[in-house]
Design an enzyme around this catalytic site. Structure first.
Site, PDB file in Angstrom:
ATOM      1  N   LYS A   1       0.827  -1.203   0.000  1.00  0.00           N
ATOM      2  CA  LYS A   1       0.000   0.000   0.000  1.00  0.00           C
ATOM      3  C   LYS A   1       0.862   1.254   0.000  1.00  0.00           C
ATOM      4  CE  LYS A   1      -3.727  -0.524   2.488  1.00  0.00           C
ATOM      5  NZ  LYS A   1      -4.376  -0.744   3.791  1.00  0.00           N
TER       6      LYS A   1
ATOM      7  N   ARG B   1      -3.331   3.150   8.506  1.00  0.00           N
ATOM      8  CA  ARG B   1      -3.633   1.998   7.648  1.00  0.00           C
ATOM      9  C   ARG B   1      -2.490   0.996   7.654  1.00  0.00           C
ATOM     10  NH1 ARG B   1      -4.699   4.647   1.889  1.00  0.00           N
ATOM     11  NH2 ARG B   1      -5.938   2.747   1.619  1.00  0.00           N
TER      12      ARG B   1
ATOM     13  N   GLY C   1      -8.407  -7.111   4.070  1.00  0.00           N
ATOM     14  CA  GLY C   1      -9.285  -7.201   5.234  1.00  0.00           C
ATOM     15  C   GLY C   1      -8.704  -7.927   6.430  1.00  0.00           C
TER      16      GLY C   1
ATOM     17  N   MET D   1      -5.990  -7.129   8.330  1.00  0.00           N
ATOM     18  CA  MET D   1      -5.513  -6.309   9.428  1.00  0.00           C
ATOM     19  C   MET D   1      -6.347  -5.041   9.475  1.00  0.00           C
ATOM     20  SD  MET D   1      -1.525  -7.087   9.354  1.00  0.00           S
ATOM     21  CE  MET D   1      -1.421  -6.409   7.765  1.00  0.00           C
TER      22      MET D   1
ATOM     23  N   ARG E   1      -3.370  -1.364  -6.531  1.00  0.00           N
ATOM     24  CA  ARG E   1      -2.543  -2.575  -6.441  1.00  0.00           C
ATOM     25  C   ARG E   1      -2.882  -3.461  -7.613  1.00  0.00           C
ATOM     26  NH1 ARG E   1      -5.706  -4.283  -1.097  1.00  0.00           N
ATOM     27  NH2 ARG E   1      -7.758  -4.335  -2.018  1.00  0.00           N
TER      28      ARG E   1
ATOM     29  N   HIS F   1     -16.056  -9.306   0.459  1.00  0.00           N
ATOM     30  CA  HIS F   1     -15.060 -10.279   0.919  1.00  0.00           C
ATOM     31  C   HIS F   1     -15.227 -11.609   0.193  1.00  0.00           C
ATOM     32  CE1 HIS F   1     -13.498 -13.355   3.764  1.00  0.00           C
ATOM     33  NE2 HIS F   1     -12.489 -12.509   3.815  1.00  0.00           N
TER      34      HIS F   1
ATOM     35  N   SER G   1      12.840 -43.603 -17.108  1.00  0.00           N
ATOM     36  CA  SER G   1      11.727 -42.778 -16.640  1.00  0.00           C
ATOM     37  C   SER G   1      11.764 -42.818 -15.117  1.00  0.00           C
ATOM     38  CB  SER G   1      10.403 -43.338 -17.166  1.00  0.00           C
ATOM     39  OG  SER G   1       9.346 -42.585 -16.633  1.00  0.00           O
TER      40      SER G   1
ATOM     41  N   CYS H   1       7.686 -39.859 -14.545  1.00  0.00           N
ATOM     42  CA  CYS H   1       6.276 -40.215 -14.682  1.00  0.00           C
ATOM     43  C   CYS H   1       5.562 -40.289 -13.340  1.00  0.00           C
ATOM     44  CB  CYS H   1       6.117 -41.514 -15.456  1.00  0.00           C
ATOM     45  SG  CYS H   1       6.855 -42.915 -14.613  1.00  0.00           S
TER      46      CYS H   1
ATOM     47  N   TYR I   1      11.493 -34.934 -20.907  1.00  0.00           N
ATOM     48  CA  TYR I   1      10.054 -34.708 -20.769  1.00  0.00           C
ATOM     49  C   TYR I   1       9.568 -34.968 -19.353  1.00  0.00           C
ATOM     50  CZ  TYR I   1       9.419 -39.776 -20.778  1.00  0.00           C
ATOM     51  OH  TYR I   1       9.469 -41.100 -20.449  1.00  0.00           O
TER      52      TYR I   1
HETATM   53  P1  ADP Z   1      -7.669  -2.327   3.590  1.00  0.00           P
HETATM   54  O1  ADP Z   1      -6.225  -2.691   3.517  1.00  0.00           O
HETATM   55  O2  ADP Z   1      -8.455  -3.237   4.432  1.00  0.00           O
HETATM   56  O3  ADP Z   1      -8.243  -2.049   2.248  1.00  0.00           O
HETATM   57  P2  ADP Z   1      -7.373   0.520   3.922  1.00  0.00           P
HETATM   58  O4  ADP Z   1      -6.216   1.000   4.686  1.00  0.00           O
HETATM   59  O5  ADP Z   1      -7.255   0.583   2.447  1.00  0.00           O
HETATM   60  O6  ADP Z   1      -7.716  -0.937   4.415  1.00  0.00           O
HETATM   61  O7  ADP Z   1      -8.579   1.391   4.432  1.00  0.00           O
HETATM   62  C1  ADP Z   1      -9.893   0.985   4.626  1.00  0.00           C
HETATM   63  C2  ADP Z   1     -10.851   1.933   3.920  1.00  0.00           C
HETATM   64  O8  ADP Z   1     -10.681   3.259   4.360  1.00  0.00           O
HETATM   65  C3  ADP Z   1     -10.645   1.960   2.433  1.00  0.00           C
HETATM   66  O9  ADP Z   1     -11.891   2.027   1.810  1.00  0.00           O
HETATM   67  C4  ADP Z   1      -9.869   3.212   2.220  1.00  0.00           C
HETATM   68  O10 ADP Z   1     -10.063   3.715   0.932  1.00  0.00           O
HETATM   69  C5  ADP Z   1     -10.420   4.130   3.286  1.00  0.00           C
HETATM   70  N1  ADP Z   1      -9.422   5.109   3.686  1.00  0.00           N
HETATM   71  C6  ADP Z   1      -8.185   4.856   4.160  1.00  0.00           C
HETATM   72  N2  ADP Z   1      -7.518   5.991   4.378  1.00  0.00           N
HETATM   73  C7  ADP Z   1      -8.330   7.000   4.038  1.00  0.00           C
HETATM   74  C8  ADP Z   1      -8.185   8.420   4.031  1.00  0.00           C
HETATM   75  N3  ADP Z   1      -7.050   9.006   4.402  1.00  0.00           N
HETATM   76  N4  ADP Z   1      -9.236   9.147   3.630  1.00  0.00           N
HETATM   77  C9  ADP Z   1     -10.378   8.533   3.235  1.00  0.00           C
HETATM   78  N5  ADP Z   1     -10.578   7.218   3.225  1.00  0.00           N
HETATM   79  C10 ADP Z   1      -9.556   6.451   3.627  1.00  0.00           C
HETATM   80 MG    MG Z   2      -7.761  -0.791   0.946  1.00  0.00          MG
END
Ligand code: ADP
Ligand code: MG
Ligand code: MG
Length: 912
Positions: free
Chosen positions: A31, A101, A110, A112, A374, A490, A803, A870, A890
């Protein structure tokens, strides 16, 4: 004097200065590295900074403490963010709010925790009200913050998904007392009360006062993100996806932007192409007036980003276009300028990264902010389509297209879809979130799916919405069906990652966990009740749900892009790929999937089928050679026909035929009642059969009288087989069908065994060909006894080919019975005594080394000796790579793994 600079722990991004880059994922996490890269590209990214993964490593190595210089560096970085944002952290007049984050090197969706709106307290809330002019928004942000912080940092989040979150209970209670049903209907007053109630909950449950000091909040949140690296969810996820715990996570602190300030605000998720089927074009979902997680949380059903997708949605849900434009406008229609900007950034990112991107964005008062990008996870179907298309569009080379797809992902192309045209009625319709067909018994919990899988039963996991705790059950189920959530829920994400079918957001389902059943409402029909255990079928491409078991039809493998993609792989590889096939229909399938020959045709089934087994038993019971030959003569014409069938199917390609391998006791029944039946059938006394059975009994049959040892002691068996092979070859040669039989002697341990048997083979072949035509054939051996590997130099002088039978070779080299290892091998793997299951991935250090030495010694004697493998390993990508490195000619594997082996061989040749 030289000054020593302290180690850098923090990397800034956004607003002009960017310290990181996309290729710094190890240090900044995925990230953080990508936020830096987007900001480098000049895309609008809210300013912030990344605390490196090294700090996480330090944190765990030093009793959960930070490096001494971290705080000073953080202070400096925060000051920079304040300056860019024109706001101050903790300033009651003009507060800066941030998100904290997590972000590991490998994406762990999702798994962490992230905390939004940090920096709010009873002072700064006033500033936020001032800035926004919107008290309801301000208090909504505040109550979300207290809730997230309470859950994540102060530990109020329930351990188990069946327990209630105390904050959610308070929220429900508030809505009830105000007589409303939606969170969005609560007014500023109600939300302000909730903030106080939430704080009181914290006091009551944890005995601590909710921290008012923003700096204390910040460090609490940073500690919680590092702490979440070791939570159970994250640990389980890492186990499944083999992510080392030592990698650690980074922490990103970033200025907040708000998607929930009003109707000119929104938040959303987009993919630059469809990650379910690979079709080109931006797709995604958004929610007006919403924050962060709302899109994926499944609380409100998100809207489509493009008009085309919104129309398709309406069609699926039988909503008239008029109404759709009103209640479900796409972002394209609702905010055309922002939409065009998003499209531009998306295209830019895809071009830049040369791969499909998964993007998070927020729109604050009509202004677009990019929050994450990503490389998008995708299904196996989409992986091939995307790699193919990107190469066709000249965005990537064919070489990188071939390297883009995980060999195992090809499996999805071979699985059947539901058969077209079969009569069936749709029970309900949801979103086709991950394609493929799945049939299974309904289960309503992850535990039930795990239990059923242990008992060998197929299930469909049906949930209102899945969550990270369900991951084990999702691995166990055939597919998923959820009542809520969209393409980015999810369930949908995990399904695509695991390559399993998923129908998401099926609103017609009313799931009742307590009674283990669901009610399905149907337009114009009686609602149907479906209990746990009922069979359902889902089509993850169309989103259809059917009652009962729908028959399966042809897999998508015949689509042209698959063929083209595989032809690129074939151009790249050196290793040939053959199949293990015993019957003409298997051979045909293998050929269709690209096999270039048969590497192992087992002949045991040729003694079992129909009444052949009777002749075989007659042979076993015969007292002398003459009696045995009489019985074998009955089998000969049938075996000849079998060989004609398989050689014809593989015309022009080599077919390695292994002479009889299993111990003879397998041809006699072991139980008393079966023995009595057989006695009646063969008109012999049961005592005689019993005697024979006992005589054939071996304490250790896998190391007993089998393989070439049968050929040595009962030469007439192999002679009959060779006669049948050469006769079949002659018969086809006369029809001008090109045949290339390779006769393989199993279980050789000493060169003399092979010498004796080879002479036999040649003598029989000469005799057959004298009367007919000449046909080419070769004679070789399996290398599966360690002694054979060690004396391979000698053996090579008598063999045309080797083989490697790595199943037996693994058993014997490791002294590990494959049939019994289940009692302890799992623990061995868990404790890392063996790094991988040696029956799945070649044990390089042991078995692999035996192979290597055998090859060196053999090639020294015969440069042109043909070498193959084989065992089951022949279709496992890591082992295929190893075979490439060893210089084998092979690999041979089961027909369905042929495309996987072809791709793995290409990737090995391309040197990754
Ligand atoms: P995950 O890794 O679980 O996607 P994120 O760190 O991306 O967690 O954040 C969770 C949510 O919060 C995401 O929808 C993200 O876009 C939003 N978010 C994170 N940081 C900000 C920010 N600075 N301003 C607005 N929304 C944010
Ligand atoms: Mg995210
Ligand atoms: Mg064997």
């Amino acid at each position: 004097m030289r000054s020593r600079r302290a180690r850098r722990h923090i990397y800034a991004f956004g607003g002009g200065r960017t310290d990181g880059r996309a290729d710094m994922k190890e240090l900044l996490g995925g990230k953080g590295a990508n936020l830096a890269e987007m900001s480098r590209l000049g895309l609008p990214v809210p300013p912030g900074f990344t605390i490196s993964t090294e700090v996480c490593t330090h944190y765990y190595a030093h009793g959960r403490t930070y490096p001494p210089t971290l705080r000073a560096q953080a202070k400096e970085a925060l000051a920079r963010v304040e300056q860019i944002a024109g706001r101050r952290f903790g300033d009651p007049a003009n507060p800066l709010l941030v998100s904290v984050r997590s972000g590991a090197r490998a994406s762990m969706p999702g798994m962490m925790d992230t905390i939004l709106n940090l920096g709010l307290n009873d002072g700064t809330i006033q500033g936020l009200i001032q800035q926004s002019g919107n008290p309801r928004f301000a208090y909504d942000s505040y109550r979300r913050f207290v809730q997230m912080y309470g859950d994540v940092v102060l530990g109020l989040k329930p351990e188990h998904q069946d327990e209630e979150d105390p904050f959610e209970l308070a929220l429900e209670e508030k809505k009830r007392s105000r007589g409303v049903t939606q969170d969005t209907e609560l007014d500023a007053d109600a939300l302000r009360e909730l903030v106080d109630e939430f704080k009181a909950l914290v006091k009551m449950r944890r005995g601590v006062v909710f921290p008012e000091d923003p700096h204390e909040q910040l460090w609490g949140a940073i500690g919680a993100v590092f702490g979440s690296w070791m939570n159970q969810r994250a640990i389980t996820y890492r186990e499944i996806y083999r992510i080392p715990a030592s990698w650690g996570t980074a922490v990103n602190v970033q200025a907040m932007v708000f998607g929930n300030l009003g109707d000119d605000c929104a938040t959303g998720v987009a993919f630059t192409r469809d990650v379910a089927n690979g079709e080109p074009g931006l797709i995604g979902e958004y929610l007006p007036n919403a924050q962060g997680e709302d899109v994926v949380a499944g609380i409100r059903t998100p809207l489509q980003i493009t008009r085309a997708a919104a129309r398709a949605w309406a069609e699926r849900n039988e909503m008239p276009e008029e109404e759709r434009r009103e209640v479900r406008p796409s972002l394209e229609e609702r905010m055309p300028t922002v939409y065009r900007e998003l499209l531009r950034h998306a295209e830019r990112l895809e071009r830049h990264y040369r791969d499909v991107q998964d993007i998070e964005f927020t729109i604050e008062r009509g202004r677009l902010w990019m929050l994450q990008t990503r490389v998008a996870k995708r299904t196996g179907i989409a992986a091939v389509r995307i790699a193919h298309d990107l190469a066709k569009e000249k965005r990537i080379s064919k070489r990188s297209a071939v390297l883009r797809v995980e060999p195992e992902q090809l499996d999805q192309w071979l699985h059947p879809a539901f058969a077209p045209g079969t009569e069936r009625t749709v029970l309900a319709r949801g979103l086709g979130a991950s394609p493929g067909a799945a049939v299974g018994a309904v289960v309503f919990s992850a535990e039930a799916a795990i239990q059923a899988a242990a008992a060998g039963r197929r299930t469909l996991l049906v949930r209102i919405e899945t969550s990270p705790e369900d991951i084990g059950g999702m691995k166990a189920a055939q597919g998923f069906l959820t009542a809520r959530g969209g393409m980015t829920s999810h369930a949908a994400i995990v399904a695509r990652q695991m390559g399993k079918p998923c129908v998401a957001g099926c609103g017609a389902l009313l799931i009742d966990y307590a009674h283990q059943q669901m009610t399905v409402t149907r337009p114009g029909g009686e609602p149907a009740t479906i209990a746990a255990g009922a069979l359902l079928s889902i089509d993850g491409a169309t989103g259809q749900v059917f009652r009962g078991e729908v028959p399966l039809g042809a897999p998508p493998v015949s689509r042209p892009e698959f063929g083209r993609f595989m032809s690129w792989a074939d151009e790249a590889r050196r290793l040939r790929v053959r199949a293990n096939a015993d019957r003409p229909e298997e051979a045909r399938l293998a050929r269709a999937l690209g096999a270039e020959g048969i590497g192992l045709c087992r002949t045991e089934h040729m003694f079992f089928e129909g009444d052949r087994i009777d002749a075989m038993r007659e042979m076993l019971l015969a007292d002398d050679l003459e009696g045995r030959e009489r019985a074998l003569a009955k089998i000969l014409p049938m075996q000849r026909q079998d060989f004609v069938g398989i050689l014809r199917e593989m015309r022009g390609l080599p077919v390695t035929i292994r002479l009889l391998d299993p111990p003879l006791h397998e041809f006699l029944p072991q139980g008393e009642p079966e023995l009595a039946d057989l006695a009646k059938k063969l008109l012999v006394p049961v005592a005689r059969l019993r005697e024979k059975r006992d005589a054939l009994h071996e304490a250790n049959p896998m190391l007993g009288h089998r393989g070439c040892r049968l050929g040595i002691t009962y030469p007439e068996i192999y002679r009959m087989q060779v006669e049948a092979i050469i006769q079949a070859a002659c018969e086809l040669a006369r029809e001008r069908v090109k045949v290339l039989p390779e006769i393989m002697i199993p279980l050789v341990g000493a060169v003399s065994e092979l010498r004796i048997l080879r002479e036999d083979v040649e003598q029989v072949a000469r005799a057959v060909m004298e009367k007919r035509v000449k046909v080419p054939f070769t004679v070789g051996t399996m290398i599966e006894v360690p002694r054979a590997a060690i004396t391979a130099g000698e053996i090579a002088e008598v063999a045309d080919f080797f083989s490697f039978g790595t199943n037996d070779l693994t058993q014997m080299a490791l002294g590990l019975s494959r049939d019994d290892a289940g009692r302890f091998l799992p623990e061995y793997l868990r404790r890392g005594i063996y790094p991988q299951d040696p029956f799945v991935v070649i044990d390089r250090a042991g078995v692999g080394e035996l192979m290597r030495q055998a090859i060196v010694a053999a090639r020294r004697k015969r440069r042109d000796l043909k070498l193959g493998i084989c065992g089951e390993h022949g279709g496992e990508p890591e082992s295929v790579r190893f075979c490439h490195q060893l210089g084998l000619d092979y690999v041979s594997c089961s027909p369905y793994r042929v495309p996987i082996a072809r791709l793995a061989a290409a990737q090995a040749a391309l040197g990754t």
